[in-house]
Design an enzyme around this catalytic site. Structure first.
Site, short mmCIF file in Angstrom:
data_model
loop_
_atom_site.label_atom_id
_atom_site.label_comp_id
_atom_site.label_asym_id
_atom_site.label_seq_id
_atom_site.Cartn_x
_atom_site.Cartn_y
_atom_site.Cartn_z
N ARG A 58 -14.82 6.13 0.24
CA ARG A 58 -13.55 6.84 -0.07
C ARG A 58 -13.10 7.55 1.20
O ARG A 58 -13.42 8.72 1.47
CB ARG A 58 -13.77 7.85 -1.19
CG ARG A 58 -12.51 8.67 -1.54
CD ARG A 58 -11.41 7.85 -2.11
NE ARG A 58 -11.85 7.18 -3.34
CZ ARG A 58 -11.26 6.08 -3.82
NH1 ARG A 58 -10.23 5.55 -3.19
NH2 ARG A 58 -11.72 5.52 -4.93
N GLN A 82 -11.32 -4.93 -7.29
CA GLN A 82 -10.15 -4.40 -6.58
C GLN A 82 -10.42 -4.30 -5.08
O GLN A 82 -11.47 -3.81 -4.66
CB GLN A 82 -9.79 -3.03 -7.13
CG GLN A 82 -8.70 -2.31 -6.37
CD GLN A 82 -7.92 -1.31 -7.19
OE1 GLN A 82 -7.25 -1.68 -8.14
NE2 GLN A 82 -8.05 -0.06 -6.82
N ARG A 87 -15.29 -4.69 1.91
CA ARG A 87 -15.62 -3.26 2.03
C ARG A 87 -16.89 -2.88 1.29
O ARG A 87 -17.36 -1.76 1.41
CB ARG A 87 -14.44 -2.40 1.55
CG ARG A 87 -14.13 -2.55 0.06
CD ARG A 87 -13.03 -1.59 -0.38
NE ARG A 87 -12.84 -1.65 -1.83
CZ ARG A 87 -12.16 -0.73 -2.51
NH1 ARG A 87 -11.59 0.30 -1.87
NH2 ARG A 87 -12.03 -0.82 -3.82
N HIS A 171 -7.23 -0.31 5.13
CA HIS A 171 -6.88 0.77 4.19
C HIS A 171 -7.13 2.15 4.84
O HIS A 171 -8.00 2.90 4.39
CB HIS A 171 -7.73 0.61 2.93
CG HIS A 171 -7.17 1.27 1.71
ND1 HIS A 171 -7.07 2.63 1.58
CD2 HIS A 171 -6.67 0.75 0.56
CE1 HIS A 171 -6.55 2.92 0.40
NE2 HIS A 171 -6.30 1.81 -0.24
N ASP A 219 2.87 5.23 -3.95
CA ASP A 219 2.05 4.01 -3.80
C ASP A 219 3.03 2.86 -3.59
O ASP A 219 3.51 2.24 -4.53
CB ASP A 219 1.23 3.79 -5.07
CG ASP A 219 0.12 2.79 -4.86
OD1 ASP A 219 -0.76 2.68 -5.75
OD2 ASP A 219 0.11 2.11 -3.80
N GLU A 277 -1.38 1.84 5.53
CA GLU A 277 -2.26 0.67 5.45
C GLU A 277 -1.55 -0.62 5.89
O GLU A 277 -0.89 -1.27 5.08
CB GLU A 277 -2.76 0.52 4.03
CG GLU A 277 -3.27 1.79 3.38
CD GLU A 277 -3.35 1.70 1.87
OE1 GLU A 277 -3.34 0.57 1.35
OE2 GLU A 277 -3.41 2.75 1.21
O1 TA6 Z 1 -3.64 1.15 -1.24
C1 TA6 Z 1 -3.22 1.85 -2.37
C2 TA6 Z 1 -4.13 1.49 -3.53
O2 TA6 Z 1 -3.99 0.15 -3.89
C3 TA6 Z 1 -3.80 2.45 -4.69
O3 TA6 Z 1 -3.16 1.77 -5.75
C4 TA6 Z 1 -5.17 3.00 -5.08
O4 TA6 Z 1 -5.80 2.17 -6.03
C5 TA6 Z 1 -5.89 2.95 -3.73
O5 TA6 Z 1 -5.51 1.70 -3.18
C6 TA6 Z 1 -7.38 3.18 -3.78
O6 TA6 Z 1 -8.01 2.09 -4.37
P1 TA6 Z 1 -9.62 2.16 -4.53
O7 TA6 Z 1 -10.02 0.83 -5.11
O8 TA6 Z 1 -10.19 2.39 -3.16
O9 TA6 Z 1 -9.88 3.35 -5.43
#
Ligand code: TA6
Length: 303
Positions: A58, A82, A87, A171, A219, A277
């Site tokens: 994070r 996601q 990562r 990111h 976002d 990003e």
């Molecule tokens: O880059 C923005 C995003 O896609 C947000 O929608 C939020 O989900 C963020 O990434 C963080 O995602 P994560 O999977 O690291 O919690």
């Protein structure tokens, strides 16, 4: 430049003779610290960030590949977690090169470049990768530190006999003093996809005011024409330039989302970070067998 490994070999740190430094966790090849010569930290890292490989970091600069967010309608990547598996895999450190050895770099321009690798055959590859994205691939990720800039670049090579589609994004969690004083320029008139306004996502950034401000959860997937600059209180702080990354995602969770993210600490930390990003995430990059997708960001310190 000096390059040192941590006791547990989990991270590598590089420092220029002039004092600037960068630290990279082999887990995710995640840049977790970037300091200027005075030791001022430029990236935001949650106090609750896991650095033990138990989950994506994070903060810092997580590498997003082969999918940004989730893509339930994309057969090749719909089952991936996601932001993909780069990562959450353990990368290999491939080596370093410094200005002393980089051809053409004047000695008074100290530079250090760290290279990291992740392939489909890598022991550190997140098992979800081969389970849900069974292509042969090879990633080379480079982190280059200069006195006034940090460049992160990636080469995603297709070693498979079939083409694959991917998305790539850096990111980056930039550290800011106070999000309410931040102004972002370079986005004027740019089209963007607003993930907060799911009912009406397709928008265009107004031409005036030229600077975008952050006043709540933000976002947005922008397609900006040029460089993006982050200023605070009218003073430019960071310039983000891109190579082959057509998009820039701007994200700040604000209070409610920060509260809802378990490893986001302190909860008021949303005031001290802004995610800018660079990536190729609007649509898919199709990489032919034997070809590679290359992209890079450079963050230049302006203050
Ligand atoms: O880059 C923005 C995003 O896609 C947000 O929608 C939020 O989900 C963020 O990434 C963080 O995602 P994560 O999977 O690291 O919690």
């Amino acid at each position: 430049a000096t390059v040192t490994f941590s006791e547990d070999n989990s991270r590598v740190r590089a420092e220029l003779p002039t004092g600037e430094s960068v630290e990279v966790l082999l887990y995710g090849a995640t840049v977790i610290s970037w300091k200027d010569a005075s030791g001022d930290e430029k990236l935001w890292l949650s106090d609750a960030a896991k650095l033990d490989g138990s989950r994506a970091v994070r903060g810092g600069i997580p590498v997003v590949f082969p999918v940004f967010s989730t893509a339930p309608d994309h057969p090749q990547t719909k089952d991936l977690p996601q932001h993909g598996f780069a990562r959450t895999s353990r990368w290999e450190f491939l080596g370093k090169s410094t200005s002393e050895s980089l051809v053409g770099k004047a000695a008074n321009e100290p530079t250090v470049k760290l290279d990291f690798g992740l392939s489909s055959a890598a022991p550190g590859l997140d098992p979800k990768a081969s389970a849900h994205w069974p292509f042969k691939f090879n990633l080379i990720y480079s982190v280059t530190l200069n006195q006034r800039s940090l460049t992160t670049s990636i080469v995603a090579a297709n070693d498979d006999s079939a083409p694959f589609d991917c998305q790539v994004l850096m990111h980056t969690y930039l550290r800011v003093k106070d999000i309410t004083n931040v102004e972002i320029t370079g986005l004027a008139s740019a089209p963007y996809f607003d993930k907060v306004d799911s009912a009406n996502p397709h928008k265009t950034q107004p031409a005036e005011p030229a600077a975008a401000t952050i006043t709540g959860e933000t976002d947005r997937v922008y397609t900006p024409a040029g460089d993006v600059t982050v200023a605070e209180g009218g003073v430019p702080r960071y310039r983000v330039t891109r190579e082959n990354f057509g998009n820039v995602v701007v994200w700040n969770p604000w209070a409610d989302k920060a509260r809802a993210i378990p490893d986001f600490e302190p909860k008021h930390g949303f005031r001290n970070m802004l995610c800018v990003e660079p990536g190729a995430v609007a649509g898919w990059q199709s990489v032919e067998s034997g070809d590679a997708f290359e992209g890079a960001q450079t963050i230049t310190l302006l203050d």
